[in-house]
Every structure is written in C-alpha cells, then in structure tokens.
Write a protein that holds these residues in place. Structure first.
Motif, PDB file in Angstrom:
ATOM      1  N   GLU A 171      31.059  34.946  32.282  1.00 48.02           N
ATOM      2  CA  GLU A 171      32.144  35.743  32.859  1.00 48.02           C
ATOM      3  C   GLU A 171      32.127  35.575  34.372  1.00 48.02           C
ATOM      4  O   GLU A 171      31.062  35.697  34.998  1.00 48.02           O
ATOM      5  CB  GLU A 171      31.975  37.221  32.498  1.00 48.02           C
ATOM      6  CG  GLU A 171      31.960  37.507  30.997  1.00 48.02           C
ATOM      7  CD  GLU A 171      31.618  38.959  30.693  1.00 48.02           C
ATOM      8  OE1 GLU A 171      31.220  39.685  31.646  1.00 48.02           O
ATOM      9  OE2 GLU A 171      31.727  39.361  29.537  1.00 48.02           O
TER      10      GLU A 171
ATOM     11  N   GLU B 258      34.430  40.098  42.192  1.00 48.36           N
ATOM     12  CA  GLU B 258      33.968  41.177  43.062  1.00 48.36           C
ATOM     13  C   GLU B 258      32.551  40.920  43.577  1.00 48.36           C
ATOM     14  O   GLU B 258      32.113  41.564  44.545  1.00 48.36           O
ATOM     15  CB  GLU B 258      34.031  42.529  42.333  1.00 48.36           C
ATOM     16  CG  GLU B 258      33.020  42.705  41.188  1.00 48.36           C
ATOM     17  CD  GLU B 258      33.512  42.182  39.854  1.00 48.36           C
ATOM     18  OE1 GLU B 258      33.028  42.685  38.814  1.00 48.36           O
ATOM     19  OE2 GLU B 258      34.363  41.264  39.846  1.00 48.36           O
TER      20      GLU B 258
ATOM     21  N   THR C  15      33.918  45.656  27.272  1.00 52.54           N
ATOM     22  CA  THR C  15      33.021  46.627  27.910  1.00 52.54           C
ATOM     23  C   THR C  15      33.754  47.561  28.860  1.00 52.54           C
ATOM     24  O   THR C  15      33.628  48.783  28.772  1.00 52.54           O
ATOM     25  CB  THR C  15      31.899  45.894  28.674  1.00 52.54           C
ATOM     26  OG1 THR C  15      31.217  45.020  27.785  1.00 52.54           O
ATOM     27  CG2 THR C  15      30.911  46.888  29.274  1.00 52.54           C
ATOM     28  N   ASP C  16      34.561  46.982  29.789  1.00 51.38           N
ATOM     29  CA  ASP C  16      35.220  47.838  30.784  1.00 51.38           C
ATOM     30  C   ASP C  16      36.740  47.746  30.763  1.00 51.38           C
ATOM     31  O   ASP C  16      37.418  48.378  31.582  1.00 51.38           O
ATOM     32  CB  ASP C  16      34.704  47.512  32.192  1.00 51.38           C
ATOM     33  CG  ASP C  16      34.941  46.053  32.600  1.00 51.38           C
ATOM     34  OD1 ASP C  16      35.739  45.367  31.933  1.00 51.38           O
ATOM     35  OD2 ASP C  16      34.320  45.611  33.578  1.00 51.38           O
ATOM     36  N   GLY C  17      37.327  46.940  29.841  1.00 50.91           N
ATOM     37  CA  GLY C  17      38.775  46.837  29.728  1.00 50.91           C
ATOM     38  C   GLY C  17      39.437  45.992  30.791  1.00 50.91           C
ATOM     39  O   GLY C  17      40.670  45.870  30.804  1.00 50.91           O
ATOM     40  N   LYS C  18      38.659  45.372  31.693  1.00 52.09           N
ATOM     41  CA  LYS C  18      39.223  44.534  32.744  1.00 52.09           C
ATOM     42  C   LYS C  18      39.362  43.094  32.243  1.00 52.09           C
ATOM     43  O   LYS C  18      38.710  42.688  31.297  1.00 52.09           O
ATOM     44  CB  LYS C  18      38.330  44.570  33.985  1.00 52.09           C
ATOM     45  CG  LYS C  18      38.218  45.947  34.633  1.00 52.09           C
ATOM     46  CD  LYS C  18      37.317  45.901  35.853  1.00 52.09           C
ATOM     47  CE  LYS C  18      37.188  47.281  36.503  1.00 52.09           C
ATOM     48  NZ  LYS C  18      36.283  47.251  37.683  1.00 52.09           N
ATOM     49  N   THR C  19      40.238  42.332  32.912  1.00 50.51           N
ATOM     50  CA  THR C  19      40.457  40.940  32.536  1.00 50.51           C
ATOM     51  C   THR C  19      39.604  40.032  33.419  1.00 50.51           C
ATOM     52  O   THR C  19      39.640  40.147  34.658  1.00 50.51           O
ATOM     53  CB  THR C  19      41.938  40.565  32.673  1.00 50.51           C
ATOM     54  OG1 THR C  19      42.712  41.400  31.814  1.00 50.51           O
ATOM     55  CG2 THR C  19      42.149  39.117  32.276  1.00 50.51           C
ATOM     56  N   TYR C  20      38.853  39.151  32.784  1.00 50.78           N
ATOM     57  CA  TYR C  20      37.987  38.224  33.509  1.00 50.78           C
ATOM     58  C   TYR C  20      38.260  36.800  33.039  1.00 50.78           C
ATOM     59  O   TYR C  20      38.686  36.568  31.902  1.00 50.78           O
ATOM     60  CB  TYR C  20      36.508  38.549  33.273  1.00 50.78           C
ATOM     61  CG  TYR C  20      36.066  39.881  33.819  1.00 50.78           C
ATOM     62  CD1 TYR C  20      35.779  40.036  35.174  1.00 50.78           C
ATOM     63  CD2 TYR C  20      35.942  40.993  32.981  1.00 50.78           C
ATOM     64  CE1 TYR C  20      35.369  41.273  35.676  1.00 50.78           C
ATOM     65  CE2 TYR C  20      35.534  42.222  33.471  1.00 50.78           C
ATOM     66  CZ  TYR C  20      35.255  42.356  34.823  1.00 50.78           C
ATOM     67  OH  TYR C  20      34.855  43.569  35.325  1.00 50.78           O
TER      68      TYR C  20
ATOM     69  N   VAL D 213      40.284  39.984  28.060  1.00 48.72           N
ATOM     70  CA  VAL D 213      40.043  41.395  28.376  1.00 48.72           C
ATOM     71  C   VAL D 213      38.650  41.765  27.906  1.00 48.72           C
ATOM     72  O   VAL D 213      38.289  41.551  26.746  1.00 48.72           O
ATOM     73  CB  VAL D 213      41.102  42.299  27.714  1.00 48.72           C
ATOM     74  CG1 VAL D 213      40.799  43.760  28.014  1.00 48.72           C
ATOM     75  CG2 VAL D 213      42.500  41.936  28.203  1.00 48.72           C
ATOM     76  N   SER D 214      37.844  42.325  28.782  1.00 48.87           N
ATOM     77  CA  SER D 214      36.472  42.685  28.458  1.00 48.87           C
ATOM     78  C   SER D 214      36.427  43.868  27.501  1.00 48.87           C
ATOM     79  O   SER D 214      37.118  44.877  27.707  1.00 48.87           O
ATOM     80  CB  SER D 214      35.693  43.027  29.732  1.00 48.87           C
ATOM     81  OG  SER D 214      34.445  43.596  29.413  1.00 48.87           O
TER      82      SER D 214
ATOM     83  N   HIS E  32      32.937  37.055  37.899  1.00 49.53           N
ATOM     84  CA  HIS E  32      33.168  38.358  38.530  1.00 49.53           C
ATOM     85  C   HIS E  32      33.474  38.140  40.016  1.00 49.53           C
ATOM     86  O   HIS E  32      32.564  38.045  40.840  1.00 49.53           O
ATOM     87  CB  HIS E  32      31.939  39.254  38.357  1.00 49.53           C
ATOM     88  CG  HIS E  32      31.766  39.766  36.964  1.00 49.53           C
ATOM     89  ND1 HIS E  32      32.071  41.056  36.586  1.00 49.53           N
ATOM     90  CD2 HIS E  32      31.353  39.131  35.830  1.00 49.53           C
ATOM     91  CE1 HIS E  32      31.823  41.218  35.293  1.00 49.53           C
ATOM     92  NE2 HIS E  32      31.389  40.067  34.808  1.00 49.53           N
TER      93      HIS E  32
END
Length: 617
Positions: free
Chosen positions: A498, A502, A482-487, A479-480, A500
């Motif tokens: 990381e 997207e 920085t933005d709370g997303k999982t990478y 979990v990042s 990404h």
C-alpha cells in the motif's frame, strides 16, 4: 485408521500407509480396555504366526512378566517390528511392553511440536510423534464414526504406519533396519541428541522413506533401557501473579469435541491433572505440564459418550495442589446454539445476493442459505460452537468468500462480517504486455506483471522474491477495509503493498497490508499466558501473544514489528503446517526445508485475499 485408513476417497481421514493391510487382533476387553499379560502375549504370537510384519501395541502397564518377555522375543527373532506406546504417566518409570530393548517405544508431541505434559518419559523412549487431537476412525455404540483422541496410543500408529511405508520402499530391510531408520530420520525437537522425553526426535516420515530408498542403515545396538538420564529436570521460580485460572476456546461444546485449554497461575514445571465433572461422574481427560511461569496450553478430546448438560472442567496441580475450574455446556453437535453471524453485502443489487453458511469444523449439519434483504443485510442465528465458511454469490457477479467465522455458541457471541461482491474483476489482474526490465522497472514473465517506483524499492529492500513472491497485479486504486480510504496498492503472492503518500519520504511510505487481520476477521485466538520475555521467547502485551523458536528468528531477521506487526495468535496447526498469524501476514513452518532459508515462509495471503474476492482462480 491412523496407520492405514483408505485414502483419497473424500471420507474421514487418510492413513499414514494407506496401502497397508490390517490384521485386527483383539487382546483387551471390558469398558476400559483391560486385559492380562497372557492375552497380550497370545495375541502377539498369533499375529506373528499368521504373517504380521509390524505389531502396533497401543497398550501397556508398569509391570512385566516372563510370558510377555517371551512373546516380545518371539516376535523379534522372527523379524517382526514391535511398536508400542510409551504411556501417559509422566513419572519416569518404565512402561511395558514399550520399555523392552527390541521394541520401538513412542512418546507424544503436541501442536507446538514439543513433548506433551502427559507423555511418559525415561531411558526407554526411542522416538516421538503427534499425540494431541488426532482424528481417526472410531467405534461408538455399534456405529462406525470418527473422533479425536489424545495420548501415546495415538502417536504409536503414526510410527507403525511410517514403518510400513519404509518397508514398502525397501522390502530387503530387517525389522531392526526399519527401526533404526525411523529413529535416525526423526527431527530433534528436544535437547541436542537423544533425550528421555522425545527420544531421538519427532517422526519425519518423508525423511525415513528417503533413507530407506538409499539402502540399509549402519548397524548399531538398540538403546538399552538402563541408559543414564542426560536430561536435567528444569527448575524455575514461580512467576508472581494471581491465583490459577483456566480459559477454553469454547464453553459450548459437543460430545467428542476437541477443546483447547490455557491455564495460568499453577506451579512451575508441574503436571496438571485435567478432569470433567458432570452429573456426579468424574472423568479424567489427561494431563498437561506447566512451563517455568506456571502456565500451560493443552488440547483434549471430550468423551464421545459425555452426557448432555452442564459440566465443569477442572485442573489440579499435582505438586502445588492449586486448582482452577471453568463451567461448560455440553450440547448435541448440530443442536440449537445461540450465536449469530450477520453483516452487510455490498457491490451487487440488494435482494439478489445469496449468502451461504457451511459448517466447517466442529459443527455438523447442512449448509444454510439466505437472501440479503433490500438494504443488503443478512443474518444467521441459533448457531452452535464451531467454525463456519461464509460465502456470497449473485447472478452476473464474482463469487465472494469463503470467510472463516468462529462462534462459541452463546447468545453473547454476535459476529459481524461484511462482504463485498464484485461485479467486475480489476483490470490490474490481467496480464500486462512485456516491457524491458531496467533499474527502475522489472517485468516478471512468470506472472505477466511489472514492478516499479516505491513498490520496487520496498520489495528489493525487504527481501524481494524470497519474502513476497511475484507480483500478481499491476498497481490500482483500492478502498482500504481498515480505514475506508483509497490507496494505490499492488498485490503479490504473499501480501499486498500500500502506498501511503502521507508518509512520503519516510520508511512508512510503503506498508504491507494488514492481511493477517483481514484473513482472520471472524476468528477467535485465545491469548497466551503472560511471562517475562527472554532472548529466545518474547511476550507481547499489546496483543497477549508470544513468539519463539523459528518464527521469532524469522521475524527478527526480516524486519520485525515494522514489517509484520504484532502476533495475533499463538502457534497452531492449519492445513498440516504449524502456523502463526501476525497483523500483516501468516508465518508457516515447513519441516521439509528445515535448516534452510525456506524453513519459515510467509503464507500466500495475497493470493488468498484475491481469490476470496473472486479476482483470481
């Protein structure tokens, strides 16, 4: 203390030549350390007659005398090396005894490895050495202590201690041999060759000892003091802007504390006089020199006996007569401040986590501890200005920290630092079974991890081992912060990759983690003075910081903004190295590799983050 304090004992400071013997000879007295040429001359002769090999003279004045001439000659004729401070008055006039031909004269450099604004200059300067914020032993009102100091008086014993190391490496050398080795081994930090500000360069102790081990240096004549000046004084047009202003790293300070100052809006290339005014007393703190845009950076040590209470720091341009001031509050170190460090602890059962706050730099006192409450909240209040190390632990969990947190001691400064205490270590950090390396996958037996797919391509395309180091984990989901997303991420010695999705198919499909921001969360970096960018120096308005010299060249040559992001600090000294923080990493200058591809290296932030999380030892 600077030249020869005992080392490796867990106390205070380490002297340059920790095995040298010291012969203290008192030639000055009074509150301000005054004395006569006769007293100094008698001290020189007494030291020589009693076996001294190196004389450290952190003293001097504008005038010479026959009795001082004779004493210096007496020492030189008996193979004694005299090392003297160049002085702290940058007016181009000679400063004695430093200006004698046979004396090794020492100027002062600052944290950016350039000559300071206060260091005296002229054709008599031989070498330079650090002279800003030097921590050493001190005698204060009958008590032994440690305090910071500024000036060529603090640069001088660095060179004297280096001379002792050189002589210990090759006892057959003469005093002139030692002097020439110290000059020839120095790093050229000014215009090419000798110049009247840095002399032959900034002291390089390692290279000096290596040269001594190789034998005697070539014979040459000491630089005469009437050598013509080859260094033109820079001239520039004052940059447009508002009136002069000062910024300090903390307005809540203690007696003897080190204070970082940034000035702007003064005249170009002028000397700025710094003073501290309190209770009707005006105390000089030294000088700084502005750049072509009228800005300067300086670090000064406050007087150890500075009275507590309100004080005003003033700066006055000696050519422009422009002035600026900032109000300070002087409080006893370890006394009650008003800053707060708080946050939330996650990952462990609430109420079972112990949070520790340890004074680290500029703060005195015992370690503070508290328990996170039922919701995981913790808080430390009434903190004075300085740096603290924050950590957390719980039974059956991995230790977390330390996180470096800086506060300024005021009630407005509230720092929030959330801590995750991991119960288990990600299995991705365990060594994996060896697999054959192919064009699409590489196994590194050095760390027991492999690299493949988009991460392998990014690693190869942007410098590989020399830039990022070895992988220290396999790929795993995280979990990042920085933005709370999982990478999907993978850790390397010097960073974290990381993935990404997207941005799949674009240059941003793989990004370096924002480890520079993560490692400095809780710290404050004062912005630099704005200026017009040039090919050799760039100012980034986005973060208020600049980039120049070896760090700029490395940044440009290895991907620049797309790889490292913006600078988030100016250059600073950390753990003995000149460093600069960027959004995605930390640059470190390694003088031992000067001129090679390893002169600038990325910090080991991948390892540091993993260690702070308790994942690696």
């Amino acid at each position: 203390g600077i030249a020869a304090a005992s080392s490796n004992n867990g106390r205070g400071v380490a002297g340059v030549s920790w095995g040298a013997r010291i012969m203290p000879v008192k030639v000055l007295g009074g509150e301000r350390g005054s004395g006569s040429d006769e007293q100094v001359a008698r001290g020189i002769r007494w030291a020589v007659d009693n076996g001294a090999r190196i004389l450290n003279l952190s003293l001097g004045g504008e005038e010479t005398s026959p009795i001082q001439d004779d004493a210096i000659r007496y020492a030189h004729e008996r193979n004694v090396l005299v090392v003297a401070a160049a002085g702290n008055t940058p007016d181009g006039k000679p400063h004695y005894p430093a200006a004698y031909d046979t004396v090794l004269s020492v100027g002062a450099t600052g944290r950016s490895d350039t000559v300071t604004g206060f260091s005296s200059f002229g054709p008599y300067v031989d070498v330079s050495a650090p002279g800003v914020g030097i921590l050493s032993t001190s005698w204060n009102e009958g008590s032994l202590t440690y305090e910071y100091g500024n000036g060529t008086s603090f640069s001088c014993p660095l060179v004297a201690g280096a001379a002792a190391l050189v002589w210990s490496a090759n006892p057959s050398l003469t005093a002139d041999d030692v002097r020439f080795i110290l000059e020839d081994s120095s790093d050229d930090v000014g215009p090419a060759g000798w110049d009247e500000y840095s002399g032959r360069g900034r002291l390089n102790v390692q290279r000096a000892v290596q040269m001594a081990q190789q034998g005697k240096p070539p014979t040459r004549t000491p630089t005469p003091v009437n050598q013509p000046t080859n260094t033109p004084v820079p001239v520039a047009t004052r940059a447009p802007g508002t009136g002069p202003a000062l910024q300090v790293d903390s307005k809540q300070v203690a007696p003897g504390a080190l204070l970082a100052i940034i000035g702007s809006g003064f005249g170009p290339n002028e000397i700025v006089d710094l003073h501290l005014v309190a209770s009707g007393a005006d105390r000089g703190l030294g000088t700084a020199q502005t750049d072509a845009q009228g800005g300067f950076r300086a670090e000064v040590a406050l007087p150890r006996d500075q009275p507590l209470g309100a004080a005003r720091l003033t700066a006055e341009g000696m050519s422009s007569n422009l002035t600026a001031a900032v109000d300070l509050n002087v409080t006893q170190n370890g006394g009650q401040g008003q800053s707060v460090i708080k946050g939330t602890v996650r990952g462990a059962p609430p109420g079972e986590v112990t949070v520790r706050l340890t004074p680290a730099l500029g703060v005195a006192g015992a370690e503070l501890t508290t328990r996170a409450d039922a919701s995981g909240q913790y808080s430390f209040g009434n903190l004075t200005s300085g740096f603290y190390a924050l950590s957390a632990s719980a039974a059956g969990a991995l230790p977390a920290g330390p996180f470096v947190v800086q506060v300024d001691g005021t009630a407005a400064d509230v720092r929030t630092v959330d801590i995750t205490v991991a119960v288990t270590r990600p299995a991705a950090f365990d060594r994996s079974p060896q697999v054959p390396s192919t064009g699409d996958q590489v196994y590194f037996p050095e760390t027991g991890h492999s690299l493949k797919g988009p991460f392998l391509k990014f690693w190869r395309d942007h410098g590989g081992l020399a830039i990022f180091g070895y992988p220290i984990s396999e790929e795993f989901a995280e979990v990042s912060a920085t933005d709370g997303k999982t990478y999907t991420v993978q850790y390397f010695e010097r960073n974290r990759f990381e993935h990404h999705p997207e941005f799949a198919g674009t240059p941003n499909e793989v990004l370096m983690g924002l480890l520079g921001l993560e490692m400095t969360r809780g710290r404050t970096f004062q912005p630099g003075a704005p200026f017009q960018s040039t090919p050799t120096q760039v100012y980034f308005r986005e973060t208020g910081h600049s980039l120049s010299g070896p760090f700029l060249r490395y940044w440009q040559a290895n991907g620049g903004l797309a790889i490292f992001g913006y600078p988030i600090s100016e250059e600073l000294m950390e753990n003995g190295y000149l460093v600069q923080y960027f959004e995605r990493n930390r640059f470190e200058y390694h003088p031992e590799f000067a001129g090679s591809r390893n002169e600038v290296l990325l910090g080991l932030l991948g390892i540091e983050v993993a260690r702070r999380n308790g994942w690696v030892q």
